[in-house]
Design a protein around this motif. Sequence first.
Motif, PDB file in Angstrom:
ATOM      1  N   GLU A 168       3.673  -2.857  -0.201  1.00  0.00           N
ATOM      2  CA  GLU A 168       5.026  -3.214   0.707  1.00  0.00           C
ATOM      3  C   GLU A 168       5.435  -4.771   0.327  1.00  0.00           C
ATOM      4  O   GLU A 168       4.536  -5.597  -0.116  1.00  0.00           O
ATOM      5  CB  GLU A 168       4.452  -3.133   2.190  1.00  0.00           C
ATOM      6  CG  GLU A 168       3.883  -1.969   2.288  1.00  0.00           C
ATOM      7  CD  GLU A 168       5.080  -0.722   2.585  1.00  0.00           C
ATOM      8  OE1 GLU A 168       5.968  -1.190   3.323  1.00  0.00           O
ATOM      9  OE2 GLU A 168       5.122   0.155   2.245  1.00  0.00           O
ATOM     10  N   SER A 169       6.540  -5.046   1.007  1.00  0.00           N
ATOM     11  CA  SER A 169       7.134  -6.366   0.887  1.00  0.00           C
ATOM     12  C   SER A 169       6.059  -7.426   1.427  1.00  0.00           C
ATOM     13  O   SER A 169       6.211  -8.625   1.017  1.00  0.00           O
ATOM     14  CB  SER A 169       8.704  -6.395   1.428  1.00  0.00           C
ATOM     15  OG  SER A 169       8.489  -6.074   2.893  1.00  0.00           O
ATOM     16  N   ALA A 170       5.317  -6.981   2.540  1.00  0.00           N
ATOM     17  CA  ALA A 170       4.514  -7.922   3.181  1.00  0.00           C
ATOM     18  C   ALA A 170       3.177  -8.194   2.541  1.00  0.00           C
ATOM     19  O   ALA A 170       2.504  -8.941   2.995  1.00  0.00           O
ATOM     20  CB  ALA A 170       4.491  -7.462   4.634  1.00  0.00           C
ATOM     21  N   GLY A 171       3.149  -7.406   1.437  1.00  0.00           N
ATOM     22  CA  GLY A 171       1.849  -7.603   0.508  1.00  0.00           C
ATOM     23  C   GLY A 171       0.830  -6.571   0.905  1.00  0.00           C
ATOM     24  O   GLY A 171      -0.269  -6.471   0.009  1.00  0.00           O
ATOM     25  N   SER A 172       0.674  -5.696   1.674  1.00  0.00           N
ATOM     26  CA  SER A 172      -0.086  -4.749   2.092  1.00  0.00           C
ATOM     27  C   SER A 172       0.018  -3.552   1.166  1.00  0.00           C
ATOM     28  O   SER A 172       1.185  -3.277   0.726  1.00  0.00           O
ATOM     29  CB  SER A 172      -0.115  -4.479   3.466  1.00  0.00           C
ATOM     30  OG  SER A 172       1.025  -3.837   3.978  1.00  0.00           O
ATOM     31  N   TRP A 173      -1.101  -2.802   0.797  1.00  0.00           N
ATOM     32  CA  TRP A 173      -0.952  -1.724  -0.058  1.00  0.00           C
ATOM     33  C   TRP A 173      -0.901  -0.417   0.904  1.00  0.00           C
ATOM     34  O   TRP A 173      -1.967  -0.397   1.592  1.00  0.00           O
ATOM     35  CB  TRP A 173      -2.212  -1.651  -1.072  1.00  0.00           C
ATOM     36  CG  TRP A 173      -2.318  -2.785  -1.832  1.00  0.00           C
ATOM     37  CD1 TRP A 173      -2.815  -3.970  -1.920  1.00  0.00           C
ATOM     38  CD2 TRP A 173      -1.781  -2.816  -3.136  1.00  0.00           C
ATOM     39  NE1 TRP A 173      -2.755  -4.794  -2.970  1.00  0.00           N
ATOM     40  CE2 TRP A 173      -1.739  -4.094  -3.582  1.00  0.00           C
ATOM     41  CE3 TRP A 173      -0.823  -1.950  -3.911  1.00  0.00           C
ATOM     42  CZ2 TRP A 173      -1.470  -4.354  -5.058  1.00  0.00           C
ATOM     43  CZ3 TRP A 173      -0.243  -2.362  -5.157  1.00  0.00           C
ATOM     44  CH2 TRP A 173      -0.550  -3.453  -5.662  1.00  0.00           C
ATOM     45  N   MET A 174      -0.015   0.394   0.491  1.00  0.00           N
ATOM     46  CA  MET A 174       0.109   1.838   1.530  1.00  0.00           C
ATOM     47  C   MET A 174       0.170   2.740   0.238  1.00  0.00           C
ATOM     48  O   MET A 174       0.534   2.883  -0.922  1.00  0.00           O
ATOM     49  CB  MET A 174       1.404   1.654   1.943  1.00  0.00           C
ATOM     50  CG  MET A 174       1.633   0.324   2.965  1.00  0.00           C
ATOM     51  SD  MET A 174       0.671   0.351   4.547  1.00  0.00           S
ATOM     52  CE  MET A 174       1.080   1.736   5.481  1.00  0.00           C
ATOM     53  N   ILE A 175      -0.296   3.978   0.956  1.00  0.00           N
ATOM     54  CA  ILE A 175      -0.314   5.203   0.034  1.00  0.00           C
ATOM     55  C   ILE A 175       1.159   5.528  -0.148  1.00  0.00           C
ATOM     56  O   ILE A 175       2.078   5.539   0.591  1.00  0.00           O
ATOM     57  CB  ILE A 175      -0.938   6.301   1.000  1.00  0.00           C
ATOM     58  CG1 ILE A 175      -2.466   6.065   1.060  1.00  0.00           C
ATOM     59  CG2 ILE A 175      -0.596   7.799   0.362  1.00  0.00           C
ATOM     60  CD1 ILE A 175      -3.104   6.327  -0.234  1.00  0.00           C
ATOM     61  N   ASP A 176       1.500   6.048  -1.505  1.00  0.00           N
ATOM     62  CA  ASP A 176       3.030   6.433  -1.830  1.00  0.00           C
ATOM     63  C   ASP A 176       2.864   7.875  -1.369  1.00  0.00           C
ATOM     64  O   ASP A 176       2.636   8.733  -2.193  1.00  0.00           O
ATOM     65  CB  ASP A 176       2.957   6.130  -3.180  1.00  0.00           C
ATOM     66  CG  ASP A 176       4.710   6.498  -3.835  1.00  0.00           C
ATOM     67  OD1 ASP A 176       5.105   7.382  -3.361  1.00  0.00           O
ATOM     68  OD2 ASP A 176       4.974   5.947  -4.607  1.00  0.00           O
ATOM     69  N   ASP A 177       3.450   8.472  -0.297  1.00  0.00           N
ATOM     70  CA  ASP A 177       3.467   9.641   0.150  1.00  0.00           C
ATOM     71  C   ASP A 177       4.481  10.600  -0.855  1.00  0.00           C
ATOM     72  O   ASP A 177       4.214  11.686  -0.843  1.00  0.00           O
ATOM     73  CB  ASP A 177       4.169   9.764   1.425  1.00  0.00           C
ATOM     74  CG  ASP A 177       3.117   9.115   2.508  1.00  0.00           C
ATOM     75  OD1 ASP A 177       2.103   9.350   2.548  1.00  0.00           O
ATOM     76  OD2 ASP A 177       3.620   8.578   3.641  1.00  0.00           O
ATOM     77  N   GLY A 178       5.238   9.859  -1.502  1.00  0.00           N
ATOM     78  CA  GLY A 178       6.232  10.549  -2.459  1.00  0.00           C
ATOM     79  C   GLY A 178       5.364  11.089  -3.453  1.00  0.00           C
ATOM     80  O   GLY A 178       5.520  12.150  -4.151  1.00  0.00           O
TER      81      GLY A 178
END
Length: 173
Positions: A9-19
């Motif tokens: 994410e732009s804030a630097g956190s890592w998120m699951i790519d739901d797509g």
Amino acid sequence: PLLELFHQESAGSWMIDDGLVGRLVRTVRDTDRPLILYLFSTHFSTGAPLEKALAQDPANLAQTRDGPLPQSSYYSAPIYNWNFANTQTELTARRVQATRALLDAMCRLPARDLAKIRGVTLLGELHHLFPDFQGGMGFGAPYRVTDYSPQSVVAFRQFLQKEFQRIDRLNRV
């Protein structure tokens, strides 16, 4: 590849790519053949940006007595010498997070699609834990055996204490 299921994410956190998770689920849905769902996050890099971030934390890396094993390569492909002795790492947390996200999405498939999944494997390999893997897997001098992470050292000491109880028994053996 589990670590490819993340984006930053732009804030630097890592998120699951739901797509991306959805694309993998659709692959199962749209195939007519039975399959084995192969989930992996081994030492062979897939080029996922998260791999580089995780490799910055020595807790995620296996160690010799000289310290964390650096990134290596095999036929010009990056190898990350991930720690497997300690599961209290961000690496393990991200693997679990990705596995849960993918399996949760797969489990929402209709029964006819779920029936195509004949097995799920989390197979991995450990031969990369030889320093200089690409140059003969560490059998040249000086030979360095892994894993010397703090968790492995503590576990080995506990094993020796349980096995021998006293130092004179250990020395005799």
